[in-house]
Design an enzyme around this catalytic site. Structure first.
Site, PDB file in Angstrom:
ATOM      1  N   GLU A  51       2.180   1.831  -3.464  1.00  0.00           N
ATOM      2  CA  GLU A  51       1.131   2.382  -4.333  1.00  0.00           C
ATOM      3  C   GLU A  51       1.077   3.906  -4.197  1.00  0.00           C
ATOM      4  O   GLU A  51       1.016   4.636  -5.192  1.00  0.00           O
ATOM      5  CB  GLU A  51      -0.217   1.772  -3.964  1.00  0.00           C
ATOM      6  CG  GLU A  51      -1.407   2.388  -4.680  1.00  0.00           C
ATOM      7  CD  GLU A  51      -2.625   2.547  -3.778  1.00  0.00           C
ATOM      8  OE1 GLU A  51      -3.212   3.644  -3.763  1.00  0.00           O
ATOM      9  OE2 GLU A  51      -2.978   1.585  -3.081  1.00  0.00           O
ATOM     10  N   HIS A  52       1.113   4.390  -2.960  1.00  0.00           N
ATOM     11  CA  HIS A  52       1.099   5.835  -2.731  1.00  0.00           C
ATOM     12  C   HIS A  52       2.319   6.502  -3.361  1.00  0.00           C
ATOM     13  O   HIS A  52       2.208   7.552  -4.007  1.00  0.00           O
ATOM     14  CB  HIS A  52       1.086   6.137  -1.232  1.00  0.00           C
ATOM     15  CG  HIS A  52      -0.281   6.164  -0.639  1.00  0.00           C
ATOM     16  ND1 HIS A  52      -0.786   7.255   0.022  1.00  0.00           N
ATOM     17  CD2 HIS A  52      -1.258   5.222  -0.603  1.00  0.00           C
ATOM     18  CE1 HIS A  52      -2.015   7.001   0.441  1.00  0.00           C
ATOM     19  NE2 HIS A  52      -2.322   5.759   0.078  1.00  0.00           N
ATOM     20  N   HIS A  59       0.836  -1.204   0.000  1.00  0.00           N
ATOM     21  CA  HIS A  59       0.000   0.000   0.000  1.00  0.00           C
ATOM     22  C   HIS A  59       0.870   1.253   0.000  1.00  0.00           C
ATOM     23  O   HIS A  59       0.578   2.241  -0.692  1.00  0.00           O
ATOM     24  CB  HIS A  59      -0.908  -0.031   1.236  1.00  0.00           C
ATOM     25  CG  HIS A  59      -1.698   1.213   1.452  1.00  0.00           C
ATOM     26  ND1 HIS A  59      -1.314   2.188   2.353  1.00  0.00           N
ATOM     27  CD2 HIS A  59      -2.854   1.654   0.892  1.00  0.00           C
ATOM     28  CE1 HIS A  59      -2.197   3.163   2.340  1.00  0.00           C
ATOM     29  NE2 HIS A  59      -3.144   2.877   1.473  1.00  0.00           N
ATOM     30  N   GLU A  84      -3.915   8.385   7.226  1.00  0.00           N
ATOM     31  CA  GLU A  84      -4.885   7.455   6.636  1.00  0.00           C
ATOM     32  C   GLU A  84      -5.183   6.313   7.604  1.00  0.00           C
ATOM     33  O   GLU A  84      -6.337   5.912   7.772  1.00  0.00           O
ATOM     34  CB  GLU A  84      -4.328   6.907   5.319  1.00  0.00           C
ATOM     35  CG  GLU A  84      -5.312   6.038   4.553  1.00  0.00           C
ATOM     36  CD  GLU A  84      -4.777   5.627   3.196  1.00  0.00           C
ATOM     37  OE1 GLU A  84      -5.260   4.618   2.658  1.00  0.00           O
ATOM     38  OE2 GLU A  84      -3.872   6.308   2.668  1.00  0.00           O
TER      39      GLU A  84
END
Length: 430
Positions: free
Chosen positions: A68-69, A65, A140
């Protein structure tokens, strides 16, 4: 290009694996004005442990994840800005087993396609940017931790798969994210963001030959990475005996989640998709709004429109999650357990209901065929053979109640059940 024909739907899928290993799938849609492209990477949150060229690698939870960012953050610009200038909508997401990057546009398809391929295949990582991203990811994660639905879901999965990579949130936690280094990010990228570990699916308004030429030109401008030896490592310890996890959060009504961990052997390829559809039909027969059981729960004021279920069949594992808000949490849990226990003996008597459910699902699929986003969302290029929405419909059409009966027994006879309840400290347990 190889051609896969779907004559029953007047559709065609063009397939070509390029010399660098990237497999491209093109599905033109006559009469459509938009084009949607999805660049998928066969890499998700469970892939934090692997053997690379004979060496064991263990990376922090949440790194897929995190990566991905990072792909969107370049030296002096943000990739979203490039898509915005062309009028395209773009997004990305990471799951347990995949990372997808996508855009949808009504114009400038070639320009957007170059943006998509270039930003994913040409990384830019620095120590400073990795450190900066940690703060963004932490925000997040804090948002997720304050979301009762998110917490119920991942706590249930953690209960089903304790002491494993599946016990971690896809984003990791603040501690694991803090451990991610520039070297971790670079290693993860080199290992998994390789053309042979990717697929590109494009549907909508397109000319297959023209678009394939664009893609080949783009890929020729990039060097092919040296070969590696990769073995994924997914260790899932035996499930613990049934436990009840009570969590206190600020919620207006209690939330319950019931998880079922599958322990049966799921077939691969299209047979695996058939199993997945059969289990989904099974749950629909007993838990959808059309079912007798749902109707009883609803009229007894035990459930409302927050009630739902989902079934995940992924690389190496499969599970079901049933959840909802209720003023009678213990009664709902007990009723659900009884419904599940009764499925194997009752399902064989539901031929009429089965046919009605098939008809409804078939209608849903036909509706999705008019949406390039839905078509691309249903596509899977990582199960050994491409699977489209049209393959799913053909499987559904041939599905029998006996198929559902066999899948139900296979899944439920060996499933491990866990439950999670989230409520305020002053709420009664029901």
């Amino acid at each position: 290009m190889e051609l896969i024909d779907y004559p029953n739907y007047n559709e065609k899928l063009f397939v070509q694996t390029l010399s660098n290993g990237l497999t491209v799938y093109l599905q033109p849609k006559a009469g459509f004005n938009k084009t949607t492209a999805v660049l998928g990477v066969n890499y998700g949150s469970i892939d934090s442990q692997f053997m690379l060229n004979g060496e064991k690698v263990v990376q922090p939870a949440g790194i897929a994840h995190f990566l991905e960012h990072k792909m969107f953050d370049k030296k002096d610009y943000d990739v979203f800005e490039l898509f915005n200038k062309t009028g395209a909508r773009s997004n990305a997401f990471t799951s347990f087993t995949k990372t997808n990057y996508l855009f949808s546009t009504a114009e400038s398809v070639k320009e957007n396609l170059d943006i998509l391929l270039d930003f994913v295949q040409i990384p830019y990582f620095t120590q400073a940017k990795v450190q900066r991203e940690k703060g963004i990811i932490d925000q997040e994660i804090n948002m997720y931790q304050n979301d009762p639905d998110n917490q119920a879901y991942f706590k249930t999965i953690a209960s089903l798969y304790p002491n494993s990579v599946l016990a971690n949130d896809i984003a990791g936690d603040i501690q694991t994210v803090d451990k991610i280094t520039l070297e971790d990010v670079e290693l993860a990228y080199r290992t998994f963001y390789r053309p042979e570990n990717m697929s590109l699916f494009i549907t909508g308004k397109l000319d297959p030959s023209e678009v394939m030429n664009w893609i080949e030109d783009n890929q020729r401008r990039k060097s092919t990475p040296a070969p590696i030896s990769l073995q994924r490592r997914l260790t899932l310890p035996e499930a613990s005996k049934e436990t009840v996890l009570h969590t206190k959060m600020d919620v207006s009504r209690p939330k319950i989640t019931l998880g079922l961990r599958g322990s049966d052997q799921v077939p691969t390829g299209r047979d695996g998709l058939k199993y997945e559809i059969a289990i989904s039909v099974m749950f629909d027969l007993f838990l959808s709004e059309n079912s007798v059981e749902y109707d009883k729960l609803y009229h007894d004021e035990i459930i409302d429109d927050t009630f739902s279920w989902e079934f995940e069949n992924e690389r190496g594992f499969h599970f079901a999650v049933i959840n909802g808000d209720t003023d009678k949490p213990l009664e709902l849990i007990n009723r659900l357990k009884q419904i599940i226990a009764d499925i194997p003996t009752k399902i064989g008597h539901l031929q009429t209901e089965f046919q009605l459910q098939k008809n409804e699902l078939f209608g849903n699929y036909i509706e999705m065929m008019d949406s390039e986003e839905a078509i691309s969302g249903q596509f899977d290029g990582f199960i050994g053979e491409p699977v489209t929405i049209y393959d799913e419909v053909e499987i559904l059409k041939s599905l029998t109640l006996e198929d559902v009966f066999e899948a139900a027994h296979s899944f439920l006879d060996q499933a491990t059940v866990q439950e999670v309840m989230i409520q305020n400290s002053d709420q009664p347990k029901g």
